[in-house]
Design an enzyme around this catalytic site. Structure first.
Site, PDB file in Angstrom:
ATOM      1  N   SER A 264      18.660  65.072 105.966  1.00 47.80           N
ATOM      2  CA  SER A 264      17.753  65.501 106.939  1.00 47.80           C
ATOM      3  C   SER A 264      16.512  64.731 106.275  1.00 47.80           C
ATOM      4  O   SER A 264      15.986  63.443 105.975  1.00 47.80           O
ATOM      5  CB  SER A 264      17.345  66.928 106.545  1.00 47.80           C
ATOM      6  OG  SER A 264      15.883  66.714 105.867  1.00 47.80           O
ATOM      7  N   LYS A 265      15.328  64.408 107.365  1.00 44.84           N
ATOM      8  CA  LYS A 265      14.043  64.189 107.113  1.00 44.84           C
ATOM      9  C   LYS A 265      13.438  63.631 105.709  1.00 44.84           C
ATOM     10  O   LYS A 265      13.004  63.364 105.426  1.00 44.84           O
ATOM     11  CB  LYS A 265      13.099  64.094 108.060  1.00 44.84           C
ATOM     12  CG  LYS A 265      13.084  63.445 109.623  1.00 44.84           C
ATOM     13  CD  LYS A 265      11.885  63.620 110.640  1.00 44.84           C
ATOM     14  CE  LYS A 265      12.036  63.160 111.916  1.00 44.84           C
ATOM     15  NZ  LYS A 265      11.654  62.427 112.657  1.00 44.84           N
TER      16      LYS A 265
END
Ligand code: GLU
Length: 506
Positions: A264-265
């Site tokens: 994920s970011k």
């Protein structure tokens, strides 16, 4: 059906582009190029509440850095523009109206509070609330209210949404170019909002309408959009566009290097590597996230690595340029299961591209670092030096570590190496070496190396007794390229000075 291949990358400008997004863009681009088609960039900014300034420019710049050329899009124009949904706002209402007219969509007036209350009620019965065939007839919408009542509410300005009337109990057998046959039971799906009374379409309506109007032939996107596929297919059907419907391909997830779950970011810098192509400064928090470009990766290496996240050529070959990938890329070599991101492999790719560059190219890049450090390299053959050490570096920035001793004499000597190699007899031996070197005028490696070696042999001592302290004097440590390459580059005077200094200091 033989149709022109037209694909789009359709990001929402809600922040920096994650490397998974870049991979989606890349696969779209490769598919387009391989099939002689067009690659479009469409900005999906209908959700103004999530708009982040700078994100759109960031997306365009990231694609540019990767070498992914946009055939049609906001920055380059094209026949089917505008390519930004906020500029197409006026266009979507007619399609919502068309669906309502045909009975495939309806107005709903339920307030957030009312829906919340419904949700709570369901929770008490240990059920999940879904706005669909099972509930819609007891809610506040145009399927229940009289025509007059609906008209009255709309003309008095009451807020509404338009919902899709998901058919009940239909099994949709669909085809995904990567996953094969996928089926969905419509009774389990909800009546998604398509349009809001503020005049904005939601993602689903805008996305499908634009794909249709822009004549998109293939929708290639992340797996997280697979659940939206039945709705999108039904929108094509109910809008009467079945013959123009694109084919769908949902790309597998990119997974964390260790453990479970998708990358994920938020993982990025926490796990010690960037998740973004370019550095990003968050305009709200001021936080900085690192990027592959600023961390010294070559775009070719980054792109090559990304191509292998979920795709493989079916051979052992691992190095491919963007053009080569464009020639061989096919969706049937994209796997179904998620692929683990490997930061070490990414560095390996960078190394491969570094060593494949010519010494001149490497030197040109290295010069920028030397200039920054105000190092005078005018006397040196920089390409030659880079050629001697590039094999030991993954990044251009590491070349300084590998070469600093060419430009500046060591100030200190590595203690461990000194302890191991600088013995009681060493100063006298080094003095003898100095005397020998003073007699030599040709310092080219081919001439000097045999002279020194012969001398060592004649003394009947191990090579290490001379060569190790010799290296320590020149480099300040036990590392570096071949010693006679070093002496050739720094020259007679400097070589002798360095040995004399080591004798004095050590
Ligand atoms: N705007 C969507 C996104 O942000 C596009 C998804 C799609 O390609 O349909 O990813």
């Amino acid at each position: 059906m033989n149709r022109e291949v037209r694909v789009r990358f359709a990001p929402s400008p809600t922040g920096p582009l994650h490397m998974g997004g870049v991979r989606t863009a890349l696969f779209n681009y490769l598919f387009a190029k391989k099939n002689g088609g067009k690659f479009l960039l469409r900005i999906e900014d209908t959700d103004q509440t999530r708009f982040v300034p700078g994100a759109e420019e960031y997306i365009v710049e990231s694609l540019k850095w990767c070498g992914i050329k946009i055939d049609e899009g906001a920055t380059v124009g094209g026949e089917y523009g505008p390519y930004k949904q906020s500029e197409r706002k006026a266009l979507y209402k007619q399609y919502a109206d068309q669906l309502i007219e045909a009975g495939h969509a309806y107005y709903a007036f339920d307030t957030a509070e009312e829906l919340d209350a419904e949700r709570k009620k369901c929770e008490q019965d240990k059920k999940t609330f879904i706005y669909n065939h099972s509930t819609r007839n007891n809610l506040n919408n145009s399927l229940v209210l009289s025509k007059e009542e609906v008209e009255k509410r709309i003309s008095s300005g009451e807020a509404y949404v338009v919902r899709f009337k998901m058919p009940e109990n239909e099994i949709l057998e669909l085809k995904d170019l990567i996953r094969g046959d996928v089926s969905f039971q419509t009774s389990l799906l909800d009546d998604k909002v398509l349009y809001k009374s503020d005049g904005m379409p939601t993602y689903h309506l805008a996305n499908v309408v634009d794909d249709y109007l822009m004549k998109i032939s293939h929708v290639i996107r992340g797996e997280e959009w697979l659940p939206s596929m039945p709705l999108h297919v039904l929108l094509y059907r109910t809008l009467g566009w079945t013959n123009e419907m694109p084919e769908f391909a949902h790309l597998p997830l990119i997974l964390k290097p260790v453990g479970k779950g998708k990358l994920s970011k938020r993982d990025g810098d926490k796990l010690g590597f960037p998740v973004f192509p370019l550095e990003w400064h968050d305009p709200k928090s001021g936080d900085k996230s690192s990027g592959y470009r600023e961390d010294g990766y070559f775009p070719e290496a980054f792109v090559n690595m990304l191509a292998f996240l979920g795709w493989n050529p079916g051979t052992e070959q691992e190095i491919f340029s963007l053009d080569e990938l464009s020639e061989i890329f096919t969706l049937d070599r994209v796997g179904k299961s998620g692929s683990k991101f490997d930061p070490e492999k990414t560095k390996w790719y960078n190394h491969q591209y570094l060593i494949s560059k010519s010494n001149e190219e490497v030197a040109d890049l290295f010069k920028l670092i030397l200039d920054e450090k105000s190092i005078d390299y005018s006397k040196f053959n920089l390409p030659h030096i880079c050629g001697l050490v590039k094999d030991r570096a993954q990044f251009i920035s590491e070349l300084w570590e590998q070469t600093s001793f060419f430009f500046v004499a060591p100030e200190e000597y590595d203690a461990k190496t000194a302890k191991k190699n600088w013995k009681e007899a060493t100063p006298a031996l080094m003095q003898e070496l100095v005397d020998l070197l003073k007699e030599c005028n040709d310092f080219s490696a081919e001439v000097l190396e045999p002279i020194v070696k012969e001398w060592i042999t004649s003394k009947e001592i191990g090579f290490g007794k001379i060569m190790n302290p010799f290296r320590l004097s020149l480099v300040g440590a036990g590392k570096g390229p071949h010693i006679f390459d070093i002496t050739e580059i720094i020259g007679k005077e400097e070589t002798i000075l360095r040995i004399e200094k080591a004798i004095a200091v050590l």
